[in-house]
Design an enzyme around this catalytic site. Structure first.
Site, PDB file in Angstrom:
ATOM      1  N   ASP A 238      -9.161  69.759  25.180  1.00 30.24           N
ATOM      2  CA  ASP A 238     -10.605  69.921  25.342  1.00 30.24           C
ATOM      3  C   ASP A 238     -11.025  71.372  25.112  1.00 30.24           C
ATOM      4  OD1 ASP A 238     -13.186  68.804  26.540  1.00 30.24           O
ATOM      5  OD2 ASP A 238     -12.837  70.515  27.855  1.00 30.24           O
ATOM      6  N   GLU A 311      -9.891  69.595  20.050  1.00 27.07           N
ATOM      7  CA  GLU A 311     -11.349  69.547  19.930  1.00 27.07           C
ATOM      8  C   GLU A 311     -11.779  70.856  19.277  1.00 27.07           C
ATOM      9  OE1 GLU A 311     -15.510  68.835  22.371  1.00 27.07           O
ATOM     10  OE2 GLU A 311     -13.939  70.058  23.272  1.00 27.07           O
TER      11      GLU A 311
HETATM   12  C1  NOJ Z   1     -15.884  68.914  25.708  1.00 27.35           C
HETATM   13  C2  NOJ Z   1     -15.926  67.523  26.257  1.00 27.35           C
HETATM   14  O1  NOJ Z   1     -15.803  66.604  25.214  1.00 27.35           O
HETATM   15  C3  NOJ Z   1     -17.233  67.399  27.018  1.00 27.35           C
HETATM   16  O2  NOJ Z   1     -17.511  66.072  27.378  1.00 27.35           O
HETATM   17  C4  NOJ Z   1     -17.144  68.296  28.213  1.00 27.35           C
HETATM   18  O3  NOJ Z   1     -18.369  68.261  28.906  1.00 27.35           O
HETATM   19  C5  NOJ Z   1     -16.854  69.735  27.796  1.00 27.35           C
HETATM   20  N1  NOJ Z   1     -15.821  69.828  26.806  1.00 27.35           N
HETATM   21  C6  NOJ Z   1     -16.406  70.543  28.972  1.00 27.35           C
HETATM   22  O4  NOJ Z   1     -15.142  70.122  29.398  1.00 27.35           O
END
Ligand code: NOJ
Length: 596
Positions: A238, A311
């Site tokens: 993430d 991500e």
């Molecule tokens: C990316 C995640 O996909 C999202 O849902 C989240 O709110 C943020 N990172 C913070 O962790």
């Protein structure tokens, strides 16, 4: 071979091609489960556990609910599922605020349920990936609870604490600098007890970890090992590009609109660049270290390789390439190619350019193609026109599965679920929507319950409970039960595309070459692998019928076998005149091989 001699071998090649394509279809996909590089051509499915299936009828989806639907995923052709966080969490950010990295939140079940899910998935050759949030924890995590106790607590430097500007014993002064949270307003939160600010890239309840502290590195290596020992196949990391911040703490630059005026974002803040808080190079050292840890698990006991998905929202393909690391220091196998998936406009020229980037500029690496996730409005809202949405979703899913690389899609996309945002502020669950209302309605609209049936609560639960988000009215016609087995449904389209991706050699190992590259209405490309006849793909990006001629260098005219086309779409028999209805898709295989 010379152009003039090609026709002479067509008849012989045709026989061989038929034999090859039959053999490939019969052997089906290779036994992916033990293969080292299983992920290179894999189909990944993102599950938001809260919204997938509720087995205990409390209105919130759970792990048993996922296990109950594994046969559905197998049928669809899914190789691996990525679960968004199901660890214990106060659920401020619905799981992305983790308070214990080595347990399961009771809302989703128990560790035994998790182990059962992994085992049952394994029986179906489906692997399980966890979400790994390393940028921040919950403010209720024991590390942060310690950290905020005192300035000399051993956990103090696990987080990003700073004095305020001009702070005195009685005055907290100003925030350390202008850095903002991605979820609105200052990224600094004052803590009265120890009289310092802490940094949070996301919510106040999500304090950022200090990755300059080696103990943080070790803690996460231990967490990865904990889950790898349980048999997970890897992780989706993430917000990975935001681990580090500028050590000099310099302000971010203000963004200006085209008239030179500071730009206001949906939260009413002055919009800033993010060069001091995003994509700093130190993250590569961390990921190489984590990869080394995970690679230790490639042994007889853990056959195959663990996969790292990132991500990675990045500005260009050169930055994406860096995420793969080097041969000596590998990082992600599959950083997300968000440059392609979030174009958010059906524009042939841009799509062609991004696909060429992915083909030409990633070295020997494999792109991870993705168009949708739990943070963005669904495909209908970003690509649809409200009239041809299903056909447009066929266009998008064809790029997803018929391009070279691994494919990742979001639960519900396969049936065409619609973005359904709340209409009243008081119904909003995602704090992003509460802060940003009405300009930013938050992410509830893309997190509504999975639509299994046309019945009550769309079969998400037994309809005695109220699902945590309302079931969209469109569930009456958009649902698994009605689409399964229906030749013209989007679900059947997904199944067929995935089957082609895995059984047709040009698809599962072929290169990607753009065709008809001056065309601004139709996007076409060729997939070609040694020993298999080439496959051509043509997608109409307009609401008017189109005809394209794909004959050209290396592609002589000849008969085509249609592999897949938009249901009810016009017939095509020749490469010289591929017929496409509005937003039509055509996929055909030449009846001969080309030798170069
Ligand atoms: C990316 C995640 O996909 C999202 O849902 C989240 O709110 C943020 N990172 C913070 O962790």
């Amino acid at each position: 071979m010379h152009w003039t001699r090609k026709t002479a071998i067509i008849a012989a090649a045709l026989l061989l091609a038929t034999f090859v394509s039959k053999a490939v279809a019969q052997s089906s996909q290779p036994e992916v489960s033990k293969e080292k590089n299983w992920w290179r051509n894999a189909v990944f499915y993102e599950i938001y556990p809260r919204s997938f299936a509720d087995s205990n009828n409390d209105g919130i989806g759970d792990l048993k609910g996922i296990t109950a639907h594994l046969d559905y995923l197998k049928e669809l052709g899914v190789d691996a599922i990525w679960l968004t966080p199901c660890y214990p969490s106060p659920q401020v950010d619905f799981g992305y605020d983790i308070s214990d990295y080595e347990a399961i939140d009771p809302k989703y079940g128990t560790m035994a349920d998790f182990d059962h899910l992994v085992a049952e998935a394994g029986k179906r050759h489906i692997r399980v990936l966890m979400d790994m949030v390393m940028n921040h924890t919950s403010d209720k995590h024991k590390w942060f609870l310690q950290s905020r106790l005192s300035k000399d607590n051993p956990y103090r430097d696990w987080y990003m604490w700073h004095d305020g500007q001009g702070e005195t014993a009685t005055d907290k002064g100003q925030v350390p600098n202008n850095w903002q949270s991605d979820f609105g307003h200052s990224a600094w939160e004052w803590d009265d007890k120890t009289r310092q600010y802490y940094y949070h890239k996301f919510y106040i309840q999500q304090p950022d970890l200090n990755w300059n502290n080696p103990k943080v590195h070790q803690a996460f290596k231990d967490i990865l090992a904990f889950w790898l020992k349980k048999g997970v196949a890897g992780f989706r990391f993430d917000a990975i590009t935001t681990l580090f911040e500028d050590p000099q703490m310099r302000d971010e630059d203000v963004l200006h609109d085209k008239n030179g005026q500071p730009f206001k974002n949906a939260y009413g803040d002055t919009a800033l660049n993010d060069t001091r808080t995003n994509n700093l190079p130190e993250v590569h050292t961390v990921m190489a270290e984590m990869r080394q840890e995970a690679d230790k698990f490639s042994t007889d006991k853990y056959p195959g390789s663990r996969v790292f998905i990132g991500e990675t929202y990045l500005p260009n393909v050169a930055e994406l390439l860096k995420q793969y690391g080097t041969f000596e220091h590998p990082e992600f196998q599959l950083p997300m190619d968000t440059q392609l998936g979030f174009i958010n406009k059906l524009d042939v020229v841009t799509f062609r350019a991004r696909l060429e980037d992915a083909e030409d500029d990633l070295g020997n690496n494999v792109p991870l193609i993705i168009f949708d996730n739990h943070d963005n409005p669904r495909l209908d809202a970003r690509y649809g026109d409200g009239v041809h949405d299903t056909d447009i979703e066929r266009v998008i899913s064809t790029i997803l599965f018929a391009s070279r690389g691994a494919s990742l899609f979001y639960y519900g996309d396969e049936i065409g679920m619609k973005t359904t945002p709340p209409t009243r502020k008081e119904d909003v669950k995602d704090p992003v929507g509460i802060t940003g209302w009405p300009k930013e309605k938050g992410r509830d609209g893309e997190r509504t319950p999975m639509q299994w049936t046309p019945g009550p609560n769309a079969g998400f639960d037994d309809a005695k409970a109220k699902p945590w988000l309302p079931v969209p009215p469109s569930a009456a016609t958009i649902n698994v039960q009605m689409e399964q087995g229906s030749p013209a449904s989007l679900l059947t389209w997904y199944e067929e595309l995935i089957r082609l991706k895995k059984t047709n050699r040009a698809f599962f190992e072929g290169s990607d070459t753009m065709l008809d590259t001056e065309n601004t209405k139709v996007l076409s490309w060729k997939r070609e692998a040694a020993g298999a006849p080439p496959v051509v793909v043509a997608l109409n990006f307009t609401a008017e019928p189109q005809t394209v001629n794909l004959v050209g260098p290396g592609l002589p005219d000849g008969a085509l076998n249609t592999l897949l086309k938009t249901p009810g779409g016009p017939s095509t028999t020749s490469l010289k005149a591929i017929q496409l209805g509005p937003y039509g898709v055509y996929i055909g295989q030449l009846q001969f091989m080309i030798s170069h």
